[in-house]
Design a protein around this motif. Structure first.
Motif, PDB file in Angstrom:
ATOM      1  N   MET A   1     -38.095  -3.405 -14.850  1.00  0.00           N
ATOM      2  CA  MET A   1     -37.384  -3.473 -15.716  1.00  0.00           C
ATOM      3  C   MET A   1     -36.514  -1.726 -15.976  1.00  0.00           C
ATOM      4  SD  MET A   1     -38.254  -3.551 -20.254  1.00  0.00           S
ATOM      5  CE  MET A   1     -37.409  -3.382 -20.682  1.00  0.00           C
ATOM      6  N   ILE A   2     -37.473  -1.491 -15.169  1.00  0.00           N
ATOM      7  CA  ILE A   2     -37.245   0.157 -15.694  1.00  0.00           C
ATOM      8  C   ILE A   2     -36.479   0.470 -14.392  1.00  0.00           C
ATOM      9  CG2 ILE A   2     -37.717   2.768 -15.284  1.00  0.00           C
ATOM     10  CD1 ILE A   2     -39.920   2.350 -17.271  1.00  0.00           C
ATOM     11  N   LEU A   3     -37.429  -0.149 -13.579  1.00  0.00           N
ATOM     12  CA  LEU A   3     -36.850   0.159 -11.611  1.00  0.00           C
ATOM     13  C   LEU A   3     -36.046  -1.139 -10.918  1.00  0.00           C
ATOM     14  CD1 LEU A   3     -39.572   2.865 -10.250  1.00  0.00           C
ATOM     15  CD2 LEU A   3     -37.445   2.989 -10.907  1.00  0.00           C
ATOM     16  N   PRO A   4     -35.402  -1.440 -10.429  1.00  0.00           N
ATOM     17  CA  PRO A   4     -35.216  -2.782  -9.191  1.00  0.00           C
ATOM     18  C   PRO A   4     -36.609  -3.004  -8.434  1.00  0.00           C
ATOM     19  CG  PRO A   4     -34.049  -0.754  -9.005  1.00  0.00           C
ATOM     20  CD  PRO A   4     -34.768  -0.005  -9.443  1.00  0.00           C
ATOM     21  N   GLY A   5     -35.835  -3.975  -8.423  1.00  0.00           N
ATOM     22  CA  GLY A   5     -37.126  -5.427  -8.111  1.00  0.00           C
ATOM     23  C   GLY A   5     -36.246  -6.258  -7.444  1.00  0.00           C
ATOM     24  N   LYS A   6     -37.448  -7.602  -6.736  1.00  0.00           N
ATOM     25  CA  LYS A   6     -37.129  -8.433  -5.991  1.00  0.00           C
ATOM     26  C   LYS A   6     -35.969  -8.901  -6.981  1.00  0.00           C
ATOM     27  CE  LYS A   6     -39.004 -12.570  -3.885  1.00  0.00           C
ATOM     28  NZ  LYS A   6     -40.654 -12.881  -3.272  1.00  0.00           N
ATOM     29  N   HIS A   7     -36.885  -9.372  -8.272  1.00  0.00           N
ATOM     30  CA  HIS A   7     -35.707 -10.333  -9.106  1.00  0.00           C
ATOM     31  C   HIS A   7     -34.357  -9.249 -10.253  1.00  0.00           C
ATOM     32  CE1 HIS A   7     -38.050 -13.459  -7.624  1.00  0.00           C
ATOM     33  NE2 HIS A   7     -38.781 -13.006  -7.994  1.00  0.00           N
ATOM     34  N   LEU A   8     -34.872  -8.562  -9.864  1.00  0.00           N
ATOM     35  CA  LEU A   8     -33.522  -6.990 -11.182  1.00  0.00           C
ATOM     36  C   LEU A   8     -32.908  -6.850 -10.204  1.00  0.00           C
ATOM     37  CD1 LEU A   8     -33.380  -6.460 -14.251  1.00  0.00           C
ATOM     38  CD2 LEU A   8     -35.564  -4.603 -13.643  1.00  0.00           C
ATOM     39  N   SER A   9     -31.877  -6.525 -10.330  1.00  0.00           N
ATOM     40  CA  SER A   9     -31.152  -5.751  -9.623  1.00  0.00           C
ATOM     41  C   SER A   9     -31.230  -4.426 -10.071  1.00  0.00           C
ATOM     42  CB  SER A   9     -29.426  -6.631  -9.149  1.00  0.00           C
ATOM     43  OG  SER A   9     -28.561  -6.136 -10.907  1.00  0.00           O
ATOM     44  N   PRO A  10     -29.943  -3.727  -9.276  1.00  0.00           N
ATOM     45  CA  PRO A  10     -30.098  -2.227  -9.841  1.00  0.00           C
ATOM     46  C   PRO A  10     -29.036  -1.864 -10.527  1.00  0.00           C
ATOM     47  CG  PRO A  10     -29.778  -1.634  -7.345  1.00  0.00           C
ATOM     48  CD  PRO A  10     -30.443  -3.700  -7.103  1.00  0.00           C
ATOM     49  N   HIS A  11     -28.397  -2.486 -10.826  1.00  0.00           N
ATOM     50  CA  HIS A  11     -27.171  -2.513 -11.516  1.00  0.00           C
ATOM     51  C   HIS A  11     -27.475  -3.104 -13.093  1.00  0.00           C
ATOM     52  CE1 HIS A  11     -24.275  -1.716  -9.001  1.00  0.00           C
ATOM     53  NE2 HIS A  11     -24.246  -3.157  -7.755  1.00  0.00           N
ATOM     54  N   ARG A  12     -28.952  -3.552 -13.260  1.00  0.00           N
ATOM     55  CA  ARG A  12     -30.211  -3.921 -13.987  1.00  0.00           C
ATOM     56  C   ARG A  12     -30.791  -3.645 -15.000  1.00  0.00           C
ATOM     57  NH1 ARG A  12     -28.318  -6.709 -18.359  1.00  0.00           N
ATOM     58  NH2 ARG A  12     -30.094  -8.005 -18.447  1.00  0.00           N
ATOM     59  N   ALA A  13     -31.498  -2.571 -13.271  1.00  0.00           N
ATOM     60  CA  ALA A  13     -32.697  -1.964 -13.775  1.00  0.00           C
ATOM     61  C   ALA A  13     -32.131  -0.252 -14.879  1.00  0.00           C
ATOM     62  CB  ALA A  13     -33.097  -0.890 -12.539  1.00  0.00           C
ATOM     63  N   LEU A  14     -32.622  -0.818 -15.811  1.00  0.00           N
ATOM     64  CA  LEU A  14     -32.753   0.969 -16.446  1.00  0.00           C
ATOM     65  C   LEU A  14     -32.343   1.890 -16.067  1.00  0.00           C
ATOM     66  CD1 LEU A  14     -35.677   0.142 -19.453  1.00  0.00           C
ATOM     67  CD2 LEU A  14     -33.283  -0.648 -19.338  1.00  0.00           C
ATOM     68  N   ILE A  15     -33.412   1.954 -14.846  1.00  0.00           N
ATOM     69  CA  ILE A  15     -32.762   3.940 -14.200  1.00  0.00           C
ATOM     70  C   ILE A  15     -31.097   3.078 -13.696  1.00  0.00           C
ATOM     71  CG2 ILE A  15     -33.434   2.934 -12.332  1.00  0.00           C
ATOM     72  CD1 ILE A  15     -34.438   5.689 -13.384  1.00  0.00           C
ATOM     73  N   GLY A  16     -30.568   2.227 -13.200  1.00  0.00           N
ATOM     74  CA  GLY A  16     -29.528   2.207 -12.692  1.00  0.00           C
ATOM     75  C   GLY A  16     -28.811   2.750 -14.180  1.00  0.00           C
ATOM     76  N   VAL A  17     -28.755   1.473 -15.212  1.00  0.00           N
ATOM     77  CA  VAL A  17     -28.103   1.662 -16.323  1.00  0.00           C
ATOM     78  C   VAL A  17     -27.538   3.013 -16.448  1.00  0.00           C
ATOM     79  CG1 VAL A  17     -27.464   1.119 -19.050  1.00  0.00           C
ATOM     80  CG2 VAL A  17     -28.273  -0.721 -16.870  1.00  0.00           C
ATOM     81  N   GLY A  18     -28.616   4.356 -16.872  1.00  0.00           N
ATOM     82  CA  GLY A  18     -29.224   5.192 -17.557  1.00  0.00           C
ATOM     83  C   GLY A  18     -27.945   6.108 -16.481  1.00  0.00           C
ATOM     84  N   ALA A  19     -28.063   5.977 -14.739  1.00  0.00           N
ATOM     85  CA  ALA A  19     -27.703   6.412 -13.954  1.00  0.00           C
ATOM     86  C   ALA A  19     -26.124   6.522 -14.218  1.00  0.00           C
ATOM     87  CB  ALA A  19     -27.768   6.215 -12.899  1.00  0.00           C
ATOM     88  N   GLU A  20     -25.356   5.298 -14.760  1.00  0.00           N
ATOM     89  CA  GLU A  20     -23.914   5.506 -14.911  1.00  0.00           C
ATOM     90  C   GLU A  20     -23.624   5.802 -16.837  1.00  0.00           C
ATOM     91  OE1 GLU A  20     -22.647   1.178 -14.884  1.00  0.00           O
ATOM     92  OE2 GLU A  20     -24.287   0.462 -14.077  1.00  0.00           O
ATOM     93  N   ILE A  21     -24.624   5.589 -17.382  1.00  0.00           N
ATOM     94  CA  ILE A  21     -24.847   7.004 -18.665  1.00  0.00           C
ATOM     95  C   ILE A  21     -24.316   7.898 -18.277  1.00  0.00           C
ATOM     96  CG2 ILE A  21     -25.971   7.369 -20.893  1.00  0.00           C
ATOM     97  CD1 ILE A  21     -27.084   4.278 -21.023  1.00  0.00           C
TER      98      ILE A  21
END
Length: 83
Positions: free
Chosen positions: A1-21
Motif C-alpha cells: 500500500m505504501i510501497l509498490p510491489g508485485k500487485h501494486l504499481s508505483p502509480h497506485r502506491a502511496l509513495i508514488g501518489v505522494g511524489a506526484e502531489i
C-alpha cells in the motif's frame, strides 16, 4: 500500500501518489487546486491509472504524517521537517 510491489504499481502506491502531489507544490495550494492539478497531470499520461479522491487524501495524509507537507492557513505547502 505504501510501497509498490508485485500487485501494486508505483502509480497506485502511496509513495508514488505522494511524489506526484509534492511535484505540484511549487507554492502553497488549496487541497481542491492540488487535486485538480494532480488529476490533470495523471490524465495527460498515456499509462496514468485513474486516481480516486479517497486515495489522493490517503496519500496526502501519509505525506502529512511523515512531515513532508504541512497545513498553513488552509493551504498545503511543503513541510519543514519533523518538529
Amino acid at each position: 500500500m505504501i510501497l509498490p510491489g508485485k500487485h501494486l504499481s508505483p502509480h497506485r502506491a502511496l509513495i508514488g501518489v505522494g511524489a506526484e502531489i509534492l511535484a505540484q507544490l511549487d507554492r502553497p495550494r488549496e487541497v481542491s487546486d492540488l487535486w485538480d492539478r494532480v488529476r490533470a497531470v495523471r490524465g495527460s499520461r498515456q499509462a496514468g491509472a485513474p486516481l480516486s479522491f479517497d486515495w489522493f487524501v490517503l496519500a496526502l495524509t501519509f505525506l502529512y504524517t511523515i512531515y513532508a507537507v504541512e497545513d498553513a492557513d488552509g493551504l498545503v505547502r511543503p513541510g519543514q521537517g519533523a518538529p
